[in-house]
Design an enzyme around this catalytic site. Structure first.
Site, PDB file in Angstrom:
ATOM      1  N   MET A 151      46.070   9.452  35.305  1.00  0.00           N
ATOM      2  CA  MET A 151      45.190   9.139  34.102  1.00  0.00           C
ATOM      3  C   MET A 151      44.458  10.236  33.620  1.00  0.00           C
ATOM      4  O   MET A 151      43.840  10.908  34.413  1.00  0.00           O
ATOM      5  CB  MET A 151      44.139   8.009  34.594  1.00  0.00           C
ATOM      6  CG  MET A 151      43.270   7.486  33.337  1.00  0.00           C
ATOM      7  SD  MET A 151      44.442   6.518  32.251  1.00  0.00           S
ATOM      8  CE  MET A 151      44.456   4.824  33.063  1.00  0.00           C
ATOM      9  N   ASP A 152      44.684  10.555  32.417  1.00  0.00           N
ATOM     10  CA  ASP A 152      44.038  11.592  31.930  1.00  0.00           C
ATOM     11  C   ASP A 152      42.680  11.413  31.166  1.00  0.00           C
ATOM     12  O   ASP A 152      42.501  10.352  30.730  1.00  0.00           O
ATOM     13  CB  ASP A 152      44.902  12.119  30.547  1.00  0.00           C
ATOM     14  CG  ASP A 152      46.268  12.857  31.109  1.00  0.00           C
ATOM     15  OD1 ASP A 152      46.286  12.999  32.290  1.00  0.00           O
ATOM     16  OD2 ASP A 152      47.071  13.235  30.300  1.00  0.00           O
ATOM     17  N   GLY A 168      50.116  12.315  33.502  1.00  0.00           N
ATOM     18  CA  GLY A 168      50.772  12.955  34.487  1.00  0.00           C
ATOM     19  C   GLY A 168      52.284  13.288  33.971  1.00  0.00           C
ATOM     20  O   GLY A 168      52.862  12.866  33.210  1.00  0.00           O
ATOM     21  N   ASN A 177      57.832  27.582  30.878  1.00  0.00           N
ATOM     22  CA  ASN A 177      57.156  28.264  29.506  1.00  0.00           C
ATOM     23  C   ASN A 177      57.383  29.638  29.842  1.00  0.00           C
ATOM     24  O   ASN A 177      57.761  30.068  30.745  1.00  0.00           O
ATOM     25  CB  ASN A 177      55.771  27.803  29.021  1.00  0.00           C
ATOM     26  CG  ASN A 177      54.841  28.136  30.382  1.00  0.00           C
ATOM     27  OD1 ASN A 177      54.919  28.886  30.961  1.00  0.00           O
ATOM     28  ND2 ASN A 177      53.647  27.113  30.327  1.00  0.00           N
ATOM     29  N   GLY A 218      56.190  27.396  22.844  1.00  0.00           N
ATOM     30  CA  GLY A 218      54.847  26.608  22.207  1.00  0.00           C
ATOM     31  C   GLY A 218      55.497  26.624  20.359  1.00  0.00           C
ATOM     32  O   GLY A 218      56.444  26.145  20.273  1.00  0.00           O
ATOM     33  N   ASP A 236      46.572  17.672  19.365  1.00  0.00           N
ATOM     34  CA  ASP A 236      46.649  18.005  20.828  1.00  0.00           C
ATOM     35  C   ASP A 236      47.992  18.377  21.376  1.00  0.00           C
ATOM     36  O   ASP A 236      48.692  17.683  21.156  1.00  0.00           O
ATOM     37  CB  ASP A 236      46.065  16.464  21.404  1.00  0.00           C
ATOM     38  CG  ASP A 236      45.976  16.535  23.004  1.00  0.00           C
ATOM     39  OD1 ASP A 236      46.045  17.363  23.256  1.00  0.00           O
ATOM     40  OD2 ASP A 236      45.801  15.404  23.392  1.00  0.00           O
ATOM     41  N   ASP A 294      56.056  18.410  28.018  1.00  0.00           N
ATOM     42  CA  ASP A 294      56.613  16.943  28.470  1.00  0.00           C
ATOM     43  C   ASP A 294      57.432  16.340  27.648  1.00  0.00           C
ATOM     44  O   ASP A 294      58.531  15.616  27.976  1.00  0.00           O
ATOM     45  CB  ASP A 294      55.376  16.088  29.200  1.00  0.00           C
ATOM     46  CG  ASP A 294      54.645  16.756  30.021  1.00  0.00           C
ATOM     47  OD1 ASP A 294      55.289  17.546  30.888  1.00  0.00           O
ATOM     48  OD2 ASP A 294      53.647  16.490  30.302  1.00  0.00           O
ATOM     49  N   SER A 296      55.237  15.564  18.584  1.00  0.00           N
ATOM     50  CA  SER A 296      54.211  15.040  19.631  1.00  0.00           C
ATOM     51  C   SER A 296      52.590  15.584  19.607  1.00  0.00           C
ATOM     52  O   SER A 296      51.898  14.918  20.120  1.00  0.00           O
ATOM     53  CB  SER A 296      54.758  15.374  21.018  1.00  0.00           C
ATOM     54  OG  SER A 296      54.641  16.705  21.322  1.00  0.00           O
TER      55      SER A 296
END
Length: 300
Positions: A14-15, A41, A185, A215, A238, A244, A274
């Protein structure tokens, strides 16, 4: 690939997301703008990204037997993800990620909790699920020995493996040899290669597995020489789930039969879309949304 089933083994968190104009220094208190609890997650995020695009996804992982855990399982179900292999753990709390958003960037503290119960023995119980997959998607928010065991099972059954090496740590050569696609990355790639004592031939072979995410600059593929795939200009809200989203989309596209270059182009578009909404999973698009996005981009 005729078999299009994807299996994700990884973290389910849970963020806890706080937005602020200023990230506090040590000992400093600042006011925030907003606070949200959002399913996250890396494992769950990548599963959701692939499922939103239409993939047949099974999630393997652990959550605590608490309110967050039940909420997260229900969320995965609502995304169309198979959750029979997500276990409720009584002795541990659900994993959380404390995320601070400021100036279109983020800082994150992860507390693994029940994710540490994704043990090699737990992975072994799900060998049949892995064996019946076209691709296995892994990250490093569960114990490393479990990641290795999952890759061993996949290798045994000729299942392709995508490893997103995050959070970065030193990885054994035997794991890297079992991986088909490695998606670090730029910083993760640098740290990973610096930690290896391989020959030039071994490092070259490993680099050819790398798809390096950069990015807003897109990605670089090294399989057939260095190929740069640029990203798309969007207004970022965001960036938490961009990587992900890319990984889930890459697995989906490869399972659909895209060649690697086209799969990366598709996944770059998914990653760009996203970041336009708050929350790692909220901005993950459907396949129709991606195709419409690409149509508009191509007309420009």
């Amino acid at each position: 690939m005729e078999n299009k089933k994807l299996t994700v083994i990884g973290s389910i968190n849970m963020d806890l997301v706080t937005s602020t104009n200023q990230i506090p220094k040590v000992g400093e208190t600042v006011l925030g703008n907003s606070f949200h609890t959002i399913p996250g997650g890396k494992g769950a995020n990548q599963a959701v990204a692939a499922a939103r695009l239409g993939a047949d996804v099974t999630m393997i992982g652990c959550v605590g037997e608490d309110s967050f855990g039940h909420t997260l399982i229900e969320n995965l179900k609502q995304q169309g993800i198979h959750t029979e292999n997500v276990e409720l753990v009584a002795r541990a709390s659900t994993g959380i990620a404390s995320i601070t958003l400021s100036d279109n960037d983020n800082s994150i503290i992860v507390v693994p909790g029940a994710n540490n119960d994704v043990t090699p023995e737990m992975v072994d119980k799900h060998e049949e699920t892995i064996a019946n997959s076209s691709m296995l998607i892994l990250q490093l928010e569960i114990p490393l020995e479990s990641v290795i065991r999952a890759a061993e099972i996949a290798k045994k059954h000729n299942v392709k493996v995508i490893l997103n090496p995050a959070p970065i740590q030193k990885l054994p050569k035997e794991l890297l040899e079992m991986v088909d696609y490695l998606t670090p990355n730029e910083l993760e790639q640098e740290l990973l290669f610096a930690s290896l004592n391989g020959t030039d031939k071994e490092l070259t072979k490993l680099k050819e597995k790398c798809i390096v995410t950069k990015g807003s600059k897109g990605v670089v593929i090294y399989k057939n020489g260095e190929i740069e795939i640029p990203s798309y200009q969007v207004e970022a809200v965001d960036t938490t789930g961009a990587g992900d989203s890319f990984n889930g989309a890459l697995a989906f596209a490869l399972s659909e039969g895209f060649d690697l270059t086209d799969a990366c182009r598709f996944a770059v578009a998914v990653g760009a879309i996203s970041v336009t909404k708050l929350g790692a999973q909220a901005g993950m698009p459907t396949r129709n949304e991606v195709e419409e996005f690409l149509r508009i981009q191509n007309e420009r």
